[in-house]
Design an enzyme around this catalytic site. Structure first.
Site, PDB file in Angstrom:
ATOM      1  NE  ARG A 235      -3.210   0.279   3.160  1.00  0.00           N
ATOM      2  CZ  ARG A 235      -3.390  -0.122   4.437  1.00  0.00           C
ATOM      3  NH1 ARG A 235      -2.725   0.447   5.401  1.00  0.00           N
ATOM      4  NH2 ARG A 235      -4.230  -1.073   4.722  1.00  0.00           N
ATOM      5  CE1 TYR A 236       0.716   4.221   4.326  1.00  0.00           C
ATOM      6  CE2 TYR A 236       0.894   1.930   4.999  1.00  0.00           C
ATOM      7  CZ  TYR A 236       0.311   3.175   5.128  1.00  0.00           C
ATOM      8  OH  TYR A 236      -0.674   3.356   6.058  1.00  0.00           O
TER       9      TYR A 236
ATOM     10  NE  ARG B 151       5.532   2.343   5.560  1.00  0.00           N
ATOM     11  CZ  ARG B 151       5.384   3.512   4.951  1.00  0.00           C
ATOM     12  NH1 ARG B 151       6.156   3.857   3.927  1.00  0.00           N
ATOM     13  NH2 ARG B 151       4.439   4.344   5.344  1.00  0.00           N
TER      14      ARG B 151
ATOM     15  CB  CYS C   5      -4.089 -15.221  16.754  1.00  0.00           C
ATOM     16  SG  CYS C   5      -4.067 -14.148  15.316  1.00  0.00           S
TER      17      CYS C   5
ATOM     18  CB  CYS D 271      -8.372  -9.231  19.280  1.00  0.00           C
ATOM     19  SG  CYS D 271      -6.666  -9.660  19.668  1.00  0.00           S
TER      20      CYS D 271
ATOM     21  CB  CYS E  72      -9.196  -9.297  14.731  1.00  0.00           C
ATOM     22  SG  CYS E  72      -7.870  -9.545  13.541  1.00  0.00           S
TER      23      CYS E  72
ATOM     24  NE  ARG F 171      -4.086  -7.941   8.267  1.00  0.00           N
ATOM     25  CZ  ARG F 171      -3.088  -7.520   9.038  1.00  0.00           C
ATOM     26  NH1 ARG F 171      -2.656  -8.267  10.026  1.00  0.00           N
ATOM     27  NH2 ARG F 171      -2.514  -6.369   8.792  1.00  0.00           N
TER      28      ARG F 171
ATOM     29  CG  ASP G 172      -9.107  -0.534  11.253  1.00  0.00           C
ATOM     30  OD1 ASP G 172      -8.866   0.678  11.109  1.00  0.00           O
ATOM     31  OD2 ASP G 172      -8.230  -1.415  11.284  1.00  0.00           O
TER      32      ASP G 172
ATOM     33  CG  ASP H  77      -5.145   1.809   8.731  1.00  0.00           C
ATOM     34  OD1 ASP H  77      -4.844   2.286   7.613  1.00  0.00           O
ATOM     35  OD2 ASP H  77      -4.489   0.921   9.304  1.00  0.00           O
TER      36      ASP H  77
ATOM     37  CE  LYS I  95      -0.347   1.917  10.608  1.00  0.00           C
ATOM     38  NZ  LYS I  95       0.008   1.306   9.314  1.00  0.00           N
TER      39      LYS I  95
HETATM   40  S1  SF4 Z   1      -5.613  -8.381  16.420  1.00  0.00           S
HETATM   41 FE1  SF4 Z   1      -6.189 -10.055  15.030  1.00  0.00          FE
HETATM   42  S2  SF4 Z   1      -4.259 -10.732  14.140  1.00  0.00           S
HETATM   43 FE2  SF4 Z   1      -3.756  -9.549  15.979  1.00  0.00          FE
HETATM   44  S3  SF4 Z   1      -3.637 -11.074  17.646  1.00  0.00           S
HETATM   45 FE3  SF4 Z   1      -5.696 -10.251  17.656  1.00  0.00          FE
HETATM   46  S4  SF4 Z   1      -6.858 -11.696  16.398  1.00  0.00           S
HETATM   47 FE4  SF4 Z   1      -4.717 -12.039  15.927  1.00  0.00          FE
END
Ligand code: SF4
Length: 406
Positions: A131-132, A135, A144, A148, A151, A153, A312, A349, A356
């Site tokens: 995207r940048y 990088r 994971c 979370c 998340c 993703r 997000d 973001d 960002k």
């Molecule tokens: S934010 Fe998403 S990618 Fe990061 S540790 Fe938590 S669940 Fe996993």
């Protein structure tokens, strides 16, 4: 909480800053060798609603319903170590809100998205986000140690939603090798530290063999969910690949236990600069005192608070999203009120891959070719003469009573 019971009092600033061990909780019968073994922790994760309710009879109907549905959206997984940080008597426990699913995750607002940062549309090969200009984000896994609930993703991690992520390292590495403008790679996922030492070493060796790659970063929440993973052997392996930076992800001071402090100390002793990324979350850290205790405690763990992210617009996260107004108020209460090193950059973001964007309280009140009018953290106003044409300045900066706005 029983009807008529008072909610637990908010902890004081000094107690938020105390380092405490997570304790053994339900696992007091487990040997030290097992408890401190990261494989044991992963094998004994809490992964379904029934297990969760057995360990935590205070589960609310919203949480139980969320846990029942989780494995169709974003899997439920909590390590025993991290589970012990939850206060089962407190419905508003900040750790609880981060990892225990809720039925509200099934409510999607019209402005929410499954890929709010537009990562898929900026991926020239699967698992590589460019995207940048200089990088790339290199996604190495969809797994994971724990998940979370907010998340970014969620579409991908845990594969509960059927994304079927299969990174192809050969293609990802070939793209980087073919683009000399890429000088910085960020390994993320999922969590790269879930790999075995050997697998991670192999990937880092292949990256280091690309001559134009200056800098490698690794993004992980493992030191927080699973500090047992940060073994001396892992640290010795990682230190071969300098300059290597690590960004951890912690949101609340309670996550910074003695175990986490020791794990981060091992990484810092291996010469790895550490930064922290927090997500601003309702019920968790949308409070200036909590955030201040957190950033000060991070410095004590040898970690520079790097970013606070506005949450997000991920589908099903509205119940966890704090407002930008709250974020700005928190930043106002950090800047000048604590060590500069402790003050992270607050960013949004931008939706759909805008990248960002830093957002900050306004300190420049006015500006023209000759001067800037600024305010400090106490609200005092100053004029700073500018040499617009390069001639030396003769007037010293001065404090003024009122801003002379132009
Ligand atoms: S934010 Fe998403 S990618 Fe990061 S540790 Fe938590 S669940 Fe996993």
């Amino acid at each position: 909480m029983e009807k008529g019971e008072e909610p637990p009092a908010a902890p004081s600033f000094s107690s938020l800053k105390e380092f405490r061990p997570a304790g053994r909780g339900f696992w007091s019968h487990v040997s030290d060798a097992d408890w401190n073994d990261w494989h044991w922790q992963l094998k004994h994760r809490i992964t379904n609603a029934e297990q969760l309710q057995r360990l935590m009879p205070t589960l609310t109907p919203e949480e139980f319903a969320g846990a029942k549905l989780a494995n169709h959206k974003l899997a439920l997984a909590i390590t025993p170590y991290f589970f012990n940080l939850i206060n089962p008597a407190d419905e508003n426990c900040p750790v609880r809100w981060q990892v225990i699913p809720r039925v509200e995750e099934t409510h999607t607002a019209t402005w929410e998205m499954s890929d709010p940062c537009g990562e898929d549309s900026h991926s020239p090969v699967p698992g590589l986000v460019h995207r940048y200009p200089d990088r790339v984000l290199f996604l190495v896994t969809d797994r994971c140690a724990a998940y979370c609930r907010y998340c970014t993703r969620s579409r991908l991690v845990s594969n509960a939603a059927g994304y079927d992520f299969h990174p192809e390292f050969d293609k990802q590495l070939a793209y980087i090798a073919a683009h000399p403008e890429i000088r910085d790679v960020l390994l993320s996922g999922g969590d790269p530290l879930l790999f075995s030492d050997e697998k991670l070493e192999d990937l880092l060796t292949r990256l280091r063999a690309i001559p134009h790659l200056e800098f490698i970063r690794l993004c992980t929440r493992i030191p927080i969910f699973l500090p047992q993973r940060i073994t001396p052997e892992l640290c010795a392996m990682l230190k071969q690949f300098h300059p290597l930076f690590i960004s951890i992800h912690s949101n609340h001071p309670r996550e910074l236990t003695t175990e986490v402090r020791d794990a981060l100390g091992r990484l810092a002793d291996a010469g790895i600069p550490l930064g922290n990324q927090s997500v601003l979350l309702r019920h968790v850290n949308d409070d200036a005192e909590v955030m201040k205790a957190h950033v000060q405690k991070l410095l004590m763990c040898r970690v520079k608070p790097y970013y606070i992210y506005q949450c997000d617009l991920i589908a099903g996260s509205a119940h966890l999203r704090a407002s930008v107004r709250q974020g700005l108020e928190i930043m106002e209460k950090l800047r000048g009120h604590t060590t500069g090193y402790a003050v992270p950059t607050y960013v949004i973001d931008a939706p759909n891959g805008g990248g960002k964007v830093p957002v900050s309280p306004e300190y420049v009140l006015s500006r023209n070719a000759d001067r800037v009018v600024i305010r400090n953290y106490e609200g005092k106003i100053f004029e700073y003469p500018e040499a617009a044409d390069g001639t030396p300045l003769v007037e010293a900066p001065r404090e003024i009573e009122e801003p002379e706005l132009v």
